[in-house]
Design an enzyme around this catalytic site. Sequence first.
Site, PDB file in Angstrom:
ATOM      1  N   CYS A 217       0.860  -1.221  -0.160  1.00  0.00           N
ATOM      2  CA  CYS A 217       0.137   0.171   0.161  1.00  0.00           C
ATOM      3  C   CYS A 217       0.852   0.995   0.025  1.00  0.00           C
ATOM      4  CB  CYS A 217      -0.730  -0.005   0.822  1.00  0.00           C
ATOM      5  SG  CYS A 217      -0.339  -0.083   2.651  1.00  0.00           S
TER       6      CYS A 217
ATOM      7  N   CYS B   2       3.240   1.493   2.395  1.00  0.00           N
ATOM      8  CA  CYS B   2       4.457   0.711   2.873  1.00  0.00           C
ATOM      9  C   CYS B   2       5.453   1.231   1.812  1.00  0.00           C
ATOM     10  CB  CYS B   2       3.764  -0.555   2.279  1.00  0.00           C
ATOM     11  SG  CYS B   2       2.222  -1.340   3.608  1.00  0.00           S
TER      12      CYS B   2
END
Lengths: 322, 77
Positions: free
Chosen positions: B10, B13
């Site tokens: 995502c 991250c």
Amino acid sequence: MIQKFADWLVFSVFGLSVDTSLGVAVNFFFYDTIKIIILLFVISFVMGIINAYFPVERLRNYLTTHKLYGLQYFAAALFGAVTPFCSCSSVPLFIGFVKGGIPLGVTFTFLISSPLVSEVAVAMFLGSFGVKVTLVYLISGMVLSIIGGFVLGKLRLENYLTEWVKSLQQQSTANNDVWQTENTSFAKRLPTIAIESWGVVKGVFIYIIIGIAIGAAMHGYIPEGFFEQYLSSDSWWSVPLAVILAAPIYANAAGVVPIVEVFVAKGIPLGTAIAFMMSVITLSIPEATMLKKVMTWKLIGIFFGVVTLFIILSGYVFNLVM
Amino acid sequence: MEIKVLGPGCAKCKTAYNVVEKVIKENNVNATLVKIDDIMEIMNYNIMSTPAIIIDGEIKIKGRTPSEKEVKELLGL
């Protein structure tokens, strides 16, 4: 105070008239934007603090080592509410719970509550609809996730998990290693929490602006009671229609609430609007693709189906009581 | 030193990985940086909230994106 500032800015500084549609729309825009941004920052900050004290690992350790006689559903719903959620953390959370031998139903409760009751949703509801509606939303969101999780738990769906999750579940032990939590002192984390809260505001800022701008334009130009002629609380199909239309939409609560607020102001029943919002926030295609890693399509279908059903039911209940 | 950044991919991250990468490059840190985005592998580390940063086997950050300053401190810079 914010209203005074918005009045001063729009009517004195910009020189727009109180009586024109444009003046009303611009005033509404500034008032709502400022109010919601302040609320969002404060609520994210408070939730960040709670989260620093009670990380989700702690809930997991607690649930795996204590018998709670049904209260674990309540605990999962409560923790889901304060846990920040992005669709990609749903999978690690899910597996963490499964690995700890926590029943599937409790895990589902968490999975429903986490996106449904979030800092963004609460701030937007508080800013747009006030305390009473926000409380109704919060409480019903929790009840919905508890009942939804409980029902899903009773359906014995373990066989519809993907193979590797099933094997994880069989290996699960109640008293396995206590999961490491981060060891950073609270004083050190406070600035980080503030920065993160600001990050939340920045992340949804553009959606807030767009949502409020559209809302403000509609607020100024659509006449009162406009929608009542099409959608009143009497037509039984309006709630399911709103919920099903909203399911595939993946939108930030930030962008949708201000628009829905105007719909409500112009005559859409509040229950229908809340059901629509819940459906937008909880059910989405990106969420389904994420869950595909741990569930078969059939289980995702059942999960979404049950949640949809309960959202529709709560929509009817809201329309009856409000 | 071995640094692992864990996350299924995502936005948060990716940011976490980029922050660590930047700090390492700018300060010429002698470290191997690994990105782990396979969910099955992530779960072997007993992590429930991503992104997470593991330095020499110890979980330092989880569930949030650290600032550059914080990463520097973790690396002892």
